[in-house]
Write a protein that holds these residues in place. Structure first.
Motif, PDB file in Angstrom:
ATOM      1  N   TRP A   2      -7.471  12.856  -0.877  1.00 26.06           N
ATOM      2  CA  TRP A   2      -8.942  11.913  -0.040  1.00 26.06           C
ATOM      3  C   TRP A   2      -7.848  10.985   0.326  1.00 26.06           C
ATOM      4  O   TRP A   2      -8.062   9.545   1.086  1.00 26.06           O
ATOM      5  N   ALA A   3      -7.200  10.319  -0.972  1.00 20.22           N
ATOM      6  CA  ALA A   3      -6.913   9.092  -0.497  1.00 20.22           C
ATOM      7  C   ALA A   3      -5.587   8.861   0.085  1.00 20.22           C
ATOM      8  O   ALA A   3      -5.299   8.096   0.910  1.00 20.22           O
ATOM      9  N   ASN A   4      -5.477   9.948   0.618  1.00 22.99           N
ATOM     10  CA  ASN A   4      -4.321  10.075   2.147  1.00 22.99           C
ATOM     11  C   ASN A   4      -4.920  10.304   2.761  1.00 22.99           C
ATOM     12  O   ASN A   4      -3.914   9.168   3.709  1.00 22.99           O
ATOM     13  N   ILE A   5      -5.190  10.659   3.237  1.00 17.24           N
ATOM     14  CA  ILE A   5      -6.197  10.493   4.553  1.00 17.24           C
ATOM     15  C   ILE A   5      -6.610   9.506   4.637  1.00 17.24           C
ATOM     16  O   ILE A   5      -6.869   9.618   6.177  1.00 17.24           O
ATOM     17  N   ILE A   6      -7.718   9.154   3.681  1.00 20.31           N
ATOM     18  CA  ILE A   6      -7.945   7.785   3.869  1.00 20.31           C
ATOM     19  C   ILE A   6      -7.075   6.953   4.855  1.00 20.31           C
ATOM     20  O   ILE A   6      -7.098   5.787   5.676  1.00 20.31           O
ATOM     21  N   VAL A   7      -6.967   6.364   3.606  1.00 21.88           N
ATOM     22  CA  VAL A   7      -5.812   5.257   3.907  1.00 21.88           C
ATOM     23  C   VAL A   7      -4.369   6.260   4.977  1.00 21.88           C
ATOM     24  O   VAL A   7      -4.114   4.224   6.302  1.00 21.88           O
ATOM     25  N   ALA A   8      -3.755   6.725   5.485  1.00 19.73           N
ATOM     26  CA  ALA A   8      -3.646   7.185   6.832  1.00 19.73           C
ATOM     27  C   ALA A   8      -3.934   7.162   7.827  1.00 19.73           C
ATOM     28  O   ALA A   8      -3.643   6.530   9.219  1.00 19.73           O
ATOM     29  N   ILE A   9      -6.119   7.263   7.497  1.00 17.03           N
ATOM     30  CA  ILE A   9      -6.607   7.092   8.783  1.00 17.03           C
ATOM     31  C   ILE A   9      -6.749   5.360   9.453  1.00 17.03           C
ATOM     32  O   ILE A   9      -6.388   4.766  10.242  1.00 17.03           O
ATOM     33  N   VAL A  10      -6.523   4.815   8.272  1.00 18.54           N
ATOM     34  CA  VAL A  10      -6.981   3.237   8.302  1.00 18.54           C
ATOM     35  C   VAL A  10      -5.432   2.943   8.960  1.00 18.54           C
ATOM     36  O   VAL A  10      -5.621   2.036   9.414  1.00 18.54           O
ATOM     37  N   PHE A  11      -4.590   2.630   8.479  1.00 19.78           N
ATOM     38  CA  PHE A  11      -3.121   2.677   9.045  1.00 19.78           C
ATOM     39  C   PHE A  11      -2.708   3.032  10.593  1.00 19.78           C
ATOM     40  O   PHE A  11      -2.353   2.209  11.327  1.00 19.78           O
ATOM     41  N   ILE A  26       0.422  -1.063   0.365  1.00 22.53           N
ATOM     42  CA  ILE A  26       0.330  -0.106   0.087  1.00 22.53           C
ATOM     43  C   ILE A  26       0.938   1.206   0.177  1.00 22.53           C
ATOM     44  O   ILE A  26       0.235   2.355  -0.932  1.00 22.53           O
ATOM     45  N   PRO A  27       2.334   0.843   0.895  1.00 23.00           N
ATOM     46  CA  PRO A  27       2.943   2.555   0.493  1.00 23.00           C
ATOM     47  C   PRO A  27       3.467   2.477  -0.884  1.00 23.00           C
ATOM     48  O   PRO A  27       3.225   4.248  -1.004  1.00 23.00           O
ATOM     49  N   ILE A  28       4.086   1.587  -1.224  1.00 24.70           N
ATOM     50  CA  ILE A  28       4.364   2.049  -2.327  1.00 24.70           C
ATOM     51  C   ILE A  28       3.196   2.232  -3.669  1.00 24.70           C
ATOM     52  O   ILE A  28       3.574   3.048  -4.536  1.00 24.70           O
ATOM     53  N   VAL A  29       2.007   1.967  -3.757  1.00 21.93           N
ATOM     54  CA  VAL A  29       1.195   1.915  -4.673  1.00 21.93           C
ATOM     55  C   VAL A  29       0.990   3.588  -4.044  1.00 21.93           C
ATOM     56  O   VAL A  29       0.824   4.366  -5.316  1.00 21.93           O
ATOM     57  N   MET A  30       0.718   4.107  -3.332  1.00 19.76           N
ATOM     58  CA  MET A  30       0.258   5.571  -2.979  1.00 19.76           C
ATOM     59  C   MET A  30       1.696   6.577  -3.257  1.00 19.76           C
ATOM     60  O   MET A  30       1.297   7.565  -3.911  1.00 19.76           O
ATOM     61  N   VAL A  31       2.687   6.376  -3.419  1.00 12.65           N
ATOM     62  CA  VAL A  31       3.979   6.703  -3.878  1.00 12.65           C
ATOM     63  C   VAL A  31       3.245   6.656  -5.273  1.00 12.65           C
ATOM     64  O   VAL A  31       3.942   7.464  -5.357  1.00 12.65           O
ATOM     65  N   PHE A  32       3.305   6.045  -5.995  1.00 13.35           N
ATOM     66  CA  PHE A  32       2.796   6.136  -6.974  1.00 13.35           C
ATOM     67  C   PHE A  32       2.188   6.884  -7.439  1.00 13.35           C
ATOM     68  O   PHE A  32       1.597   7.778  -8.023  1.00 13.35           O
ATOM     69  N   LEU A  33       0.440   6.391  -6.985  1.00 11.27           N
ATOM     70  CA  LEU A  33      -0.830   7.480  -6.968  1.00 11.27           C
ATOM     71  C   LEU A  33      -0.763   9.158  -6.372  1.00 11.27           C
ATOM     72  O   LEU A  33      -0.954   9.760  -7.992  1.00 11.27           O
ATOM     73  N   SER A  34       0.471   9.353  -5.602  1.00 11.74           N
ATOM     74  CA  SER A  34       0.327  10.808  -5.616  1.00 11.74           C
ATOM     75  C   SER A  34       1.372  11.337  -7.327  1.00 11.74           C
ATOM     76  O   SER A  34       0.947  12.428  -7.178  1.00 11.74           O
TER      77      SER A  34
END
Length: 79
Positions: free
Chosen positions: A33-42, A15-23
């Motif tokens: 919103w993806a960063n906020i949601i993923v960070a809250i889940v983690f 997931i963190p690797i994918v988030m870097v690419f998506l960023s």
């Protein structure tokens, strides 16, 4: 550990690797919103697991992870 648990661990690690690419590829509003949601889940995942870690090493890393999750939410909210 079962194969399903190993798969779950692998997904959590990707997931963190994918988030870097998506960023780099998504629009600002979507990635915000993806960063906020993923960070809250983690954050929730680490908070729930925190009591099960007894060594100082593990607790330190969980606390650092919690702090960076909060920073991620704060910075994404400020965008």
């Amino acid at each position: 550990m079962t194969q399903n648990r190993w798969l779950g661990v692998a997904i959590l690690m990707v997931i963190p690797i994918v988030m870097v690419f998506l960023s780099l590829t998504l629009s600002y509003s979507v990635i915000r919103w993806a960063n906020i949601i993923v960070a809250i889940v983690f954050f929730g995942f680490n908070l729930i697991g925190f009591p099960s870690y007894h060594s100082s090493y593990d607790r330190f890393l969980i606390i650092v992870g919690l702090a960076f999750n909060l920073l991620t939410v704060w910075y994404a909210w400020q965008w």
